[in-house]
Design a protein around this motif. Sequence first.
Motif, PDB file in Angstrom:
ATOM      1  N   CYS A 154      -3.897  -0.534   5.562  1.00 28.01           N
ATOM      2  CA  CYS A 154      -3.890  -0.820   4.076  1.00 28.01           C
ATOM      3  C   CYS A 154      -5.240  -0.402   3.596  1.00 28.01           C
ATOM      4  O   CYS A 154      -6.315  -0.921   3.825  1.00 28.01           O
ATOM      5  CB  CYS A 154      -3.510  -2.274   3.665  1.00 28.01           C
ATOM      6  N   CYS A 181       0.936  -1.300  -0.040  1.00 26.64           N
ATOM      7  CA  CYS A 181       0.093  -0.004  -0.032  1.00 26.64           C
ATOM      8  C   CYS A 181       0.969   1.243  -0.006  1.00 26.64           C
ATOM      9  O   CYS A 181       1.679   1.473   1.118  1.00 26.64           O
ATOM     10  CB  CYS A 181      -0.942  -0.039   1.372  1.00 26.64           C
ATOM     11  N   CYS A 204      -3.719  -0.552  -4.214  1.00 33.43           N
ATOM     12  CA  CYS A 204      -3.433  -1.814  -3.397  1.00 33.43           C
ATOM     13  C   CYS A 204      -4.700  -2.984  -3.358  1.00 33.43           C
ATOM     14  O   CYS A 204      -4.408  -4.059  -3.134  1.00 33.43           O
ATOM     15  CB  CYS A 204      -2.863  -1.467  -1.906  1.00 33.43           C
ATOM     16  N   LEU A 262       0.976  -7.594   5.890  1.00 28.73           N
ATOM     17  CA  LEU A 262      -0.301  -7.766   5.300  1.00 28.73           C
ATOM     18  C   LEU A 262      -0.246  -9.544   5.510  1.00 28.73           C
ATOM     19  O   LEU A 262      -1.474  -9.933   5.506  1.00 28.73           O
ATOM     20  CB  LEU A 262      -0.434  -7.607   3.995  1.00 28.73           C
TER      21      LEU A 262
END
Lengths: 84, 422
Positions: free
Chosen positions: B383, B358, B393, B368
């Motif tokens: 994010c 992101c 993203c 993530l």
Amino acid sequence: MPDTLTIYLNGRTCVVAPDISVAAALALHNDGRTRLSLSGQPRAPLCGMGVCQECRVEIDGRPHQLACQTWCRDGMHVTAAQLP
Amino acid sequence: MKPVDYQLVIVGAGPAGLAAAAAAASAGQAIALVDDNPHSGGQIWRGGAARQDDPRARALWAQLQASNNIHYLPGSRVVAALPQQQLLLEAVDGGAASVLHYQKLIIASGARELFLPFPGWTLPGVSGAGGLQALCKGGFPLAGKRVVVAGSGPLLLAVAATLRQRGALVTHVLEQAGWRQLGGFGLPLLRWPAKLRQAWQLRRHLAGTRYHADSYVLAASGTTRLQQISVRIGGRQQQIECDYLACGYGLLPNTELAAALGCSIDDGKLRVDQHQQSSVPGIYGAGEISGIGGVDLALVEGELAGLAASAQLDRQAAHARQLCAQRRHGLAFSRLLARHFALRPELLRLCQPDTLVCRCEDVPYAALQPHVDWRSAKLHTRCGMGACQGRICGAATAALFGWSKDTARIPLAPTRIASLID
């Protein structure tokens, strides 16, 4: 249309062609830099079409303007990430 | 804020939106044509339809100029869908917000590029493929610069040709699909002679540029900007020094506005009937929003949507049938594209733990990985909560982790508070 325009980039006087985007002016006079990311990394345009928001700069006192979708105007003031 | 009434509002002044406006204009309705760019033409005719080599662009523009019932609103971004068939618009240059009321709506919002993260992709000098093409149409200086064009799809060749015309030294075009996949693309192309002709013309512009299939970028590096990329070309790893890397993995329809209006989205594209009407009666979509098919299909879909939204299908029945046939032909090409440029799995394994996924919130890959879905990642890492609202993203994490992004929230783009409260 005049042959050239004068814009002020981080206070510096820059002479540019009349029909270019602010993103193009930044590529010519600021090594492409537009903004600093949250962690301080320099960024430059990614999508070129108004989606990614990487080319956000301050134009004539208005923050978060997209350099890729804004065309240079005579006397415009642009504030972008400084060169190192 | 008092809304301005239109019988038809068209969002997007690219090929599909222009074709829709031209087709609808003859019915005499009050039409608004809205676009967030300062010039018409969308991406493919970027910089103004009147200034293009493509005679179809100039003809459409001349037709719109001659119609006094079309109100063209450039530099206007749709930031929200309001109740009762109203759209909130913000002037890109800081001018006042406005509200449009529509009876029928055509969304021709085009597509954006799919970006897959790799180490160094946030360095200045790395951009999208269509991204660098769009930038250079805005005067971005590329003369004498060494450029590598990479990613996937026929767009890469068009990008390379444009960049070369602007004086760039395009040293490599790297297509991730293999020759076997591409070979399978070439032969059926005989059904679309216009596409073959385009490919042949591009080829002439690209003498001296090496086209490599089975090839992709592994990483980009440089101290303050891009200096070098690491690539895999036909199984062999090598380094290439370059000033710009233009890398994009195909196109994704911009469906946010349609989704906010409740239109059904299937497999990332707007669901439409044979006359481009969405699942919501009175709302149509045309061009890349209903599937990536290129300018020829966008023009046909735009014209069909324009005729349908202005109730001219019956009056022009024979012509409409012809357009429907052209539409089916174009959709077959669109399916061919999707099949032959399918992404290779290696592209999903390029991220290092510290590779940012992101870019708005600077969220690295490793942050993530523990999450099971988009919502969890959003809540814990931010994010997708930055300025692009997950447009970049969201697609990347869909590819990397198989997450499906939540639907668009209002406002649809960063918006001034004043526009929302007036």
